[in-house]
Write a protein that holds these residues in place. Structure first.
Motif, mmCIF file in Angstrom:
data_model
loop_
_atom_site.group_PDB
_atom_site.id
_atom_site.type_symbol
_atom_site.label_atom_id
_atom_site.label_comp_id
_atom_site.label_asym_id
_atom_site.label_seq_id
_atom_site.Cartn_x
_atom_site.Cartn_y
_atom_site.Cartn_z
ATOM 1 N N LYS A 197 0.837 -1.191 0.000
ATOM 2 C CA LYS A 197 0.000 0.000 0.000
ATOM 3 C C LYS A 197 0.880 1.253 0.000
ATOM 4 N N HIS A 198 0.592 2.145 -0.872
ATOM 5 C CA HIS A 198 1.314 3.417 -0.914
ATOM 6 C C HIS A 198 0.484 4.474 -0.228
ATOM 7 N N TYR A 199 1.146 5.338 0.510
ATOM 8 C CA TYR A 199 0.397 6.375 1.211
ATOM 9 C C TYR A 199 1.150 7.696 1.111
ATOM 10 N N SER A 200 0.426 8.710 1.426
ATOM 11 C CA SER A 200 1.011 10.049 1.395
ATOM 12 C C SER A 200 0.320 10.876 2.466
ATOM 13 N N ASN A 201 1.095 11.409 3.376
ATOM 14 C CA ASN A 201 0.518 12.263 4.423
ATOM 15 C C ASN A 201 1.509 13.369 4.782
ATOM 16 N N GLU A 205 5.729 10.572 1.871
ATOM 17 C CA GLU A 205 5.164 9.431 1.170
ATOM 18 C C GLU A 205 5.815 8.160 1.658
ATOM 19 N N LYS A 207 5.421 3.474 1.629
ATOM 20 C CA LYS A 207 4.694 2.264 1.269
ATOM 21 C C LYS A 207 4.806 1.276 2.407
ATOM 22 N N THR A 223 4.149 -5.674 10.336
ATOM 23 C CA THR A 223 4.073 -4.632 9.310
ATOM 24 C C THR A 223 5.470 -4.188 8.933
ATOM 25 N N ASN A 226 8.501 0.802 3.718
ATOM 26 C CA ASN A 226 9.562 1.237 2.814
ATOM 27 C C ASN A 226 10.631 0.175 2.531
ATOM 28 N N THR A 323 -14.174 8.819 1.022
ATOM 29 C CA THR A 323 -13.029 9.283 0.239
ATOM 30 C C THR A 323 -13.411 9.717 -1.173
ATOM 31 N N LYS A 325 -13.714 7.936 -3.532
ATOM 32 C CA LYS A 325 -13.009 7.104 -4.512
ATOM 33 C C LYS A 325 -13.896 5.936 -4.919
ATOM 34 N N SER A 381 -9.489 -6.181 4.840
ATOM 35 C CA SER A 381 -8.136 -6.208 4.283
ATOM 36 C C SER A 381 -7.350 -7.403 4.801
#
Length: 606
Positions: A197-201, A205, A207, A223, A226, A323, A325, A381
């Motif tokens: 999963k890629h994220y950005s906050n 950024e 993964k 978990t 990167n 979201t 989406k 998930s």
DNA sequence: CCCCCCCC
């Protein structure tokens, strides 16, 4: 006579920083108690009080030893030799986790008069628990030794020395991991692996991915971010076994995971993961909930379900409210021998790639229960699915479905009766939810603004003879309104016509009962005619002729039907009451009724 | 360090 118990063991565990290496103490069980929180895979967990003759301490047994409690082999006053265990200190309390034990012959008498070490220590010095909490310890007893020797016997290169270049500590059970200990290695199977999963906050950024590890003592989520994604994602194949060491243990954020562990693993830069070819590590364990029993679960609960995929719906798409989406979604219908069906929703890639045109059996682990349409299921998930798994439940379902299940008419979960909220014209409409009379009352069906619909399988106990019909408009086009005799004929106000004779239609009041109670219901013409087996008009003629009309009433009594009911709020003398109207009568459906009854039996918790 | 798990 000397005590057979290992004197001083409790004190050693409680006070010592180092667990006694290689010591396999003999202790007496003072009590065995099932605790409320279930363990990994929802199994029962048992807490033991263990005595060394002078003191006692608390212990838990690993779930693979549960059978010894259930068979009473492990019981009060039994002597045990702990051949595999770890000790665990959290919040100043010591806990022994027993992984392996042998019972020692004994006459069943309690030895000595042991006292509680914890209380004594706490009372003796207030700093003792705080000190223990600040510097918690965890040590390993016989587990590592056992693992090494069994690995050696199996020929697998899994001795700690062979695991890696550095000394990374003894082999631990997942159940024994805690944040206060970093010298450990686990040997565990990957039971689930997420996508990357890629994220950005705000922090930038990144993964990540996560896996679930399982060994014989439990499961834990891990978990990696990167670089850990680059290092381990491909290696950690679902279903394979690995040695994992030098990773961080954090407190699990339970709200985001259905994995049954207080802790979770975080892969770090120095984390070492190596494949292991030892296949003795257990496979995924399921704790299946029957499809007919999903009503026992709360909305948002996580459960394991196995069923035959009876229908696969087309790929659809929804836009998330949160979201905005779009998400691909696909509904499938699952059935099992409860006779109940349930909808399960797949999301995203899983929805797009799902293919099952041959009605396979699928085992789902960790799916979420929803309440849409009564009960529904949704992939999560961290949920997994296994198509036609080689487990007995799957073989049983396959056999049942091929032999008879494919011909079964399944009962769908519904909101209270909404399956029949359109008029009876809905031919082939799914039968509405079965309710016993007791349930209909307990759930106050018909006591709210809206009308409730349900089906009750019940027996006619009494049919009221005094007023069974009303004089209705004789218009052959069908009017059915009540007409009144004004002396010159029967007037229908609606049709504005007068008839020499009305046509009598039923408004039949019956008392029906099942094993939970009885209620009065009203059946109008068509349904009442089915029950009375004579038209209201003919019956009224007999009555007016002065004949004895008792026979059809007697004949109607004692028969059992599936009554499709409508429950509506009404008032009588300013008191709210429920009016139960029968909208349809049919022969009882014993398949769905049995499923309903077995669901009720399961709810009894006996 | 993620953490959304969706809709009707």
């Amino acid at each position: 006579m000397a005590s057979p118990l290992t004197a001083g063991f409790c004190e050693l565990v409680f006070n010592s920083a180092e667990a006694p290496e290689g010591v396999q103490p003999t202790l007496q069980v003072l009590s065995v108690k099932k605790i409320n929180a279930p363990g990994a895979s929802g199994q029962d967990r048992y807490r033991l009080i263990l005595s060394d003759g002078k003191h006692f301490i608390q212990a838990m047994i690993a779930t693979q030893l549960n059978h010894m409690v259930e068979s009473k082999e492990l019981d009060k006053n039994v002597l045990i030799k702990m051949t595999g265990y770890v000790t665990n200190a959290v919040q100043g309390r010591k806990l022994v986790i027993i992984l392996q034990l042998e019972t020692v012959p004994w006459n069943g008498e309690k030895i000595g008069n042991p006292t509680n070490l914890e209380q004594q220590q706490g009372a003796g010095g207030t700093s003792a628990p705080a000190a223990a909490a600040a510097a918690p310890k965890q040590e390993v007893g016989g587990f590592a030794a056992r693992q090494q020797s069994s690995a050696g016997r199996g020929g697998a290169a899994s001795k700690p020395g062979a695991r890696g270049k550095q000394e990374v500590g003894p082999l631990y059970p997942i159940e024994g991991l805690s944040p206060y200990q970093n010298k450990w290695t686990i040997k565990a199977r990957v039971t689930q692996k997420s996508d990357i999963k890629h994220y950005s906050n705000q922090r930038g950024e990144g993964k990540l991915f996560s896996v679930t590890f399982m060994d014989e003592t439990g499961e834990i989520r891990a978990t990696g971010f990167n670089e850990a994604v680059d290092n381990f994602y491909n290696m950690l194949e679902e279903g394979k076994v690995f040695f994992i060491s030098r990773a961080r243990i954090n407190i699990a954020k339970k709200q985001f995971s259905n994995v049954n562990n207080e802790y979770e693993i975080m892969f770090e830069n120095q984390t070492e993961i190596e494949p292991c070819d030892d296949d003795t590590v257990p496979q995924v364990k399921y704790n299946f909930k029957g499809i007919g029993d999903l009503g026992e679960l709360q909305k948002d609960e996580i459960c394991d379900v196995i069923g035959v995929v009876r229908e696969v719906h087309e790929l659809g798409s929804v836009t998330s409210k949160a979201t905005n989406k779009p998400f691909a979604k696909r509904d499938i219908q699952l059935v099992d021998s409860s006779g109940q069906s349930v909808r399960l929703t797949l999301w995203g890639k899983q929805a797009e790639t799902f293919q099952a045109d041959d009605q396979p059996v699928i085992a789902f682990k960790g799916v979420k229960v929803g309440d849409f349409g009564g009960r529904s299921l949704s992939m999560f998930s961290s949920a997994t699915m296994s198509v036609n798994p080689d487990i007995s439940e799957a073989h049983q379902l396959r056999g049942w479905f091929d032999a008879e299940g494919h011909n079964t008419q399944f009962q769908a979960y519904t909101n209270q009766g909404n399956a029949n909220s359109t008029s009876g014209a809905a031919q082939g409409a799914k039968p509405s939810e079965l309710k016993t009379i007791g349930e209909a009352k307990d759930e106050s069906l018909g006591m709210s603004e809206k009308t409730d619909y349900f089906t009750t399988s019940a027996t006619v106990a009494f049919v009221k003879q005094e007023t069974f019909s009303y004089p209705a408009c004789a218009n052959p086009e069908g009017c059915n309104k009540k007409v009144v005799d004004d002396g010159t004929g029967w007037l229908c106000e609606k049709c504005d016509r007068k008839w020499d004779n009305p046509i009598h239609r039923y408004i039949l009041s019956m008392n029906v009962m099942d094993h939970t109670g009885s209620f009065w219901i009203t059946a109008f013409n068509e349904q009442a005619e089915q029950i009375m087996e004579i038209s209201a008009n003919d019956l009224m003629k007999l009555k007016e002729e002065g004949s004895d009309i008792n026979a059809p009433f007697q004949k109607a009594t004692g028969k059992t039907y599936a009554f499709q009911m409508m429950a509506k709020q009404d008032s009588f003398n300013d008191q709210p009451k429920v009016r139960y109207q029968c909208r349809r009568v049919s022969a009882p459906d014993y398949v769905s009724e049995s499923a309903h009854l077995s669901q009720l039996i399961n709810q009894m918790n006996v």
